[in-house]
Design a protein around this motif. Structure first.
Motif, PDB file in Angstrom:
ATOM      1  N   LYS A 135       0.833  -1.202   0.000  1.00 51.38           N
ATOM      2  CA  LYS A 135       0.000   0.000   0.000  1.00 51.38           C
ATOM      3  C   LYS A 135       0.870   1.256   0.000  1.00 51.38           C
ATOM      4  CE  LYS A 135      -3.635  -0.440   2.450  1.00 51.38           C
ATOM      5  NZ  LYS A 135      -4.556  -0.571   3.612  1.00 51.38           N
ATOM      6  N   ASP A 136       1.930   1.189   0.779  1.00 44.59           N
ATOM      7  CA  ASP A 136       2.848   2.318   0.857  1.00 44.59           C
ATOM      8  C   ASP A 136       3.568   2.532  -0.472  1.00 44.59           C
ATOM      9  OD1 ASP A 136       4.120   3.981   3.309  1.00 44.59           O
ATOM     10  OD2 ASP A 136       5.671   3.580   1.808  1.00 44.59           O
ATOM     11  N   LEU A 137       4.026   1.441  -1.065  1.00 49.88           N
ATOM     12  CA  LEU A 137       4.726   1.542  -2.347  1.00 49.88           C
ATOM     13  C   LEU A 137       3.783   2.055  -3.430  1.00 49.88           C
ATOM     14  CD1 LEU A 137       6.823  -1.759  -2.197  1.00 49.88           C
ATOM     15  CD2 LEU A 137       7.693   0.586  -2.105  1.00 49.88           C
ATOM     16  N   GLU A 138       2.526   1.651  -3.343  1.00 50.00           N
ATOM     17  CA  GLU A 138       1.550   2.130  -4.328  1.00 50.00           C
ATOM     18  C   GLU A 138       1.326   3.641  -4.154  1.00 50.00           C
ATOM     19  OE1 GLU A 138      -2.375   0.700  -3.819  1.00 50.00           O
ATOM     20  OE2 GLU A 138      -3.051   1.361  -5.803  1.00 50.00           O
ATOM     21  N   ALA A 139       1.177   4.056  -2.896  1.00 49.48           N
ATOM     22  CA  ALA A 139       0.974   5.482  -2.613  1.00 49.48           C
ATOM     23  C   ALA A 139       2.162   6.308  -3.082  1.00 49.48           C
ATOM     24  CB  ALA A 139       0.745   5.684  -1.120  1.00 49.48           C
ATOM     25  N   ASN A 140       3.340   5.695  -3.108  1.00 51.28           N
ATOM     26  CA  ASN A 140       4.536   6.411  -3.533  1.00 51.28           C
ATOM     27  C   ASN A 140       4.848   6.222  -5.007  1.00 51.28           C
ATOM     28  OD1 ASN A 140       5.480   7.849  -1.210  1.00 51.28           O
ATOM     29  ND2 ASN A 140       5.979   5.879  -0.279  1.00 51.28           N
ATOM     30  N   GLY A 141       3.942   5.620  -5.735  1.00 49.99           N
ATOM     31  CA  GLY A 141       4.149   5.489  -7.175  1.00 49.99           C
ATOM     32  C   GLY A 141       5.216   4.507  -7.579  1.00 49.99           C
ATOM     33  N   ILE A 142       5.469   3.495  -6.747  1.00 53.33           N
ATOM     34  CA  ILE A 142       6.484   2.488  -7.067  1.00 53.33           C
ATOM     35  C   ILE A 142       5.853   1.246  -7.657  1.00 53.33           C
ATOM     36  CG2 ILE A 142       8.404   1.135  -6.136  1.00 53.33           C
ATOM     37  CD1 ILE A 142       8.757   4.158  -6.024  1.00 53.33           C
ATOM     38  N   VAL A 143       4.641   0.923  -7.225  1.00 49.86           N
ATOM     39  CA  VAL A 143       3.928  -0.217  -7.793  1.00 49.86           C
ATOM     40  C   VAL A 143       2.512   0.199  -8.181  1.00 49.86           C
ATOM     41  CG1 VAL A 143       5.225  -1.819  -6.305  1.00 49.86           C
ATOM     42  CG2 VAL A 143       2.919  -1.105  -5.660  1.00 49.86           C
ATOM     43  N   THR A 144       1.937  -0.551  -9.071  1.00 47.50           N
ATOM     44  CA  THR A 144       0.520  -0.364  -9.398  1.00 47.50           C
ATOM     45  C   THR A 144      -0.240  -1.595  -8.916  1.00 47.50           C
ATOM     46  OG1 THR A 144       0.800  -1.392 -11.560  1.00 47.50           O
ATOM     47  CG2 THR A 144       1.024   1.000 -11.429  1.00 47.50           C
ATOM     48  N   ARG A 145      -1.491  -1.396  -8.550  1.00 42.67           N
ATOM     49  CA  ARG A 145      -2.329  -2.474  -8.059  1.00 42.67           C
ATOM     50  C   ARG A 145      -3.507  -2.660  -8.996  1.00 42.67           C
ATOM     51  NH1 ARG A 145      -5.934  -4.486  -3.307  1.00 42.67           N
ATOM     52  NH2 ARG A 145      -7.662  -3.586  -4.485  1.00 42.67           N
ATOM     53  N   THR A 146      -3.746  -3.887  -9.428  1.00 46.35           N
ATOM     54  CA  THR A 146      -4.887  -4.173 -10.292  1.00 46.35           C
ATOM     55  C   THR A 146      -5.691  -5.314  -9.707  1.00 46.35           C
ATOM     56  OG1 THR A 146      -3.376  -3.671 -12.123  1.00 46.35           O
ATOM     57  CG2 THR A 146      -5.566  -4.493 -12.673  1.00 46.35           C
ATOM     58  N   ALA A 147      -6.958  -5.036  -9.389  1.00 50.46           N
ATOM     59  CA  ALA A 147      -7.822  -6.064  -8.806  1.00 50.46           C
ATOM     60  C   ALA A 147      -8.804  -6.573  -9.849  1.00 50.46           C
ATOM     61  CB  ALA A 147      -8.562  -5.491  -7.601  1.00 50.46           C
ATOM     62  N   TYR A 148      -9.037  -7.880  -9.860  1.00 46.83           N
ATOM     63  CA  TYR A 148      -9.982  -8.478 -10.788  1.00 46.83           C
ATOM     64  C   TYR A 148     -11.203  -9.020 -10.036  1.00 46.83           C
ATOM     65  CZ  TYR A 148      -5.965  -8.213 -13.870  1.00 46.83           C
ATOM     66  OH  TYR A 148      -4.900  -7.770 -14.595  1.00 46.83           O
ATOM     67  N   ASN A 149     -12.366  -8.837 -10.624  1.00 44.45           N
ATOM     68  CA  ASN A 149     -13.596  -9.282  -9.979  1.00 44.45           C
ATOM     69  C   ASN A 149     -13.843 -10.773 -10.178  1.00 44.45           C
ATOM     70  OD1 ASN A 149     -14.413  -6.934  -8.747  1.00 44.45           O
ATOM     71  ND2 ASN A 149     -15.414  -6.167 -10.600  1.00 44.45           N
ATOM     72  N   THR A 150     -12.883 -11.559  -9.839  1.00 48.07           N
ATOM     73  CA  THR A 150     -13.037 -13.005  -9.924  1.00 48.07           C
ATOM     74  C   THR A 150     -13.379 -13.530  -8.532  1.00 48.07           C
ATOM     75  OG1 THR A 150     -10.692 -13.298  -9.468  1.00 48.07           O
ATOM     76  CG2 THR A 150     -11.347 -13.140 -11.765  1.00 48.07           C
ATOM     77  N   VAL A 151     -13.640 -14.813  -8.451  1.00 46.89           N
ATOM     78  CA  VAL A 151     -13.856 -15.394  -7.153  1.00 46.89           C
ATOM     79  C   VAL A 151     -13.141 -16.735  -7.128  1.00 46.89           C
ATOM     80  CG1 VAL A 151     -16.137 -16.136  -7.971  1.00 46.89           C
ATOM     81  CG2 VAL A 151     -15.516 -16.379  -5.554  1.00 46.89           C
ATOM     82  N   PRO A 152     -12.154 -16.843  -6.218  1.00 44.61           N
ATOM     83  CA  PRO A 152     -11.775 -15.809  -5.245  1.00 44.61           C
ATOM     84  C   PRO A 152     -11.049 -14.655  -5.912  1.00 44.61           C
ATOM     85  CG  PRO A 152     -10.438 -17.780  -4.965  1.00 44.61           C
ATOM     86  CD  PRO A 152     -11.349 -18.046  -6.082  1.00 44.61           C
ATOM     87  N   VAL A 153     -10.942 -13.558  -5.228  1.00 44.01           N
ATOM     88  CA  VAL A 153     -10.346 -12.356  -5.791  1.00 44.01           C
ATOM     89  C   VAL A 153      -8.906 -12.573  -6.215  1.00 44.01           C
ATOM     90  CG1 VAL A 153     -11.819 -10.731  -4.571  1.00 44.01           C
ATOM     91  CG2 VAL A 153      -9.751 -11.592  -3.471  1.00 44.01           C
ATOM     92  N   CYS A 154      -8.503 -11.784  -7.174  1.00 44.10           N
ATOM     93  CA  CYS A 154      -7.139 -11.866  -7.675  1.00 44.10           C
ATOM     94  C   CYS A 154      -6.625 -10.452  -7.841  1.00 44.10           C
ATOM     95  CB  CYS A 154      -7.130 -12.597  -9.021  1.00 44.10           C
ATOM     96  SG  CYS A 154      -5.608 -12.413  -9.940  1.00 44.10           S
ATOM     97  N   VAL A 155      -5.477 -10.186  -7.227  1.00 39.72           N
ATOM     98  CA  VAL A 155      -4.900  -8.850  -7.299  1.00 39.72           C
ATOM     99  C   VAL A 155      -3.474  -8.943  -7.800  1.00 39.72           C
ATOM    100  CG1 VAL A 155      -4.335  -6.753  -6.023  1.00 39.72           C
ATOM    101  CG2 VAL A 155      -6.332  -8.107  -5.379  1.00 39.72           C
ATOM    102  N   GLU A 156      -3.168  -8.147  -8.805  1.00 35.87           N
ATOM    103  CA  GLU A 156      -1.820  -8.180  -9.350  1.00 35.87           C
ATOM    104  C   GLU A 156      -1.080  -6.876  -9.059  1.00 35.87           C
ATOM    105  OE1 GLU A 156      -1.878 -11.201 -13.138  1.00 35.87           O
ATOM    106  OE2 GLU A 156      -2.266  -9.084 -13.484  1.00 35.87           O
ATOM    107  N   TYR A 157       0.182  -7.031  -8.747  1.00 34.93           N
ATOM    108  CA  TYR A 157       1.031  -5.877  -8.505  1.00 34.93           C
ATOM    109  C   TYR A 157       2.133  -5.836  -9.544  1.00 34.93           C
ATOM    110  CZ  TYR A 157      -1.286  -5.417  -4.003  1.00 34.93           C
ATOM    111  OH  TYR A 157      -2.225  -5.237  -3.027  1.00 34.93           O
TER     112      TYR A 157
END
Lengths: 120, 120
Positions: free
Chosen positions: A68-90
């Motif tokens: 979360k911190d790295l995302e807030a600092n523009g180092i990583v991007t977060r992409t969430a997919y509406n699958t089940v179970p959830v899948c989030v890619e960084y």
DNA sequence: CTGAATCCCCCAGGATACTG
DNA sequence: CAGTATCCTGGGGGATTCAG
């Protein structure tokens, strides 16, 4: 130059936003987990669990917090997919990938320093 | 190469003593006071009190502790004179002076990162 | 002047349990 | 799977005092 009657490289060091830029970098590079996370993501886009598995001894709370911190600092991007179970890619941003050369300079210094110490 | 069937720059990153050298550097560069102290001493040999005066808000305990740590890590040398009152001079070692280029790389990254963020 | 000794506070980071 | 909620601990760092 502006003033400064004394010698040394102080002008360059104090110029403009030297300290700001330096602490920006330190915020990305220091702490226990940021570098391992960035290093892991250097291999490419990855899911939460994958990252967790690549980094020994980290727990989900720490990983979540750091990401979360790295995302807030523009180092990583977060992409969430509406699958089940959830899948989030960084994934690293351009800035994220570009820390590698910085790390290499730091590593070079570390090695050189060890040489200096040994052959004192 | 040895093994590793996966892509990326992992080989380079994990090679030999990458992490060791990196943490060596981090130990010198992180923390609240080490960098200000090193930066101050970039202007040359200096006495305890002079350093203290150059760094806002540091106290003698912190300065003493950090200097001892930097000395133990081969970043500064300490020279005491048998005068009264005592006089102690601190100076950067070759390793100490050589962190400047590292700092500059870090500063460059910090500035570039700000540019990336702004022009997102 | 150059520290060492003490006491204190805060928070990065860990352990564990729980949820959508 | 991808987190959040709590609770807890160690140590980085501060303030003050004392000493050689």
């Amino acid at each position: 130059m502006t003033k400064s009657s004394h010698s040394g490289s102080e002008d360059k060091r104090c110029e403009g936003n030297f300290m700001l830029a330096l602490t920006d970098t330190l915020n990305v590079v220091s702490g226990k987990w940021k570098l391992p996370i960035i290093g892991t993501l250097m291999d490419g886009k990855m899911r939460f669990k994958q990252i967790e598995n690549h980094i020994p001894n980290i727990n989900s709370r720490m990983l979540s917090k750091e990401l979360k911190d790295l995302e807030a600092n523009g180092i990583v991007t977060r992409t969430a997919y509406n699958t089940v179970p959830v899948c989030v890619e960084y994934e690293l941003t351009a800035s994220g990938y570009s820390v590698l050369p910085v790390l290499e300079v730091m590593v070079d210094w570390g090695r050189g320093h060890r040489q200096n110490i040994i052959g004192q």
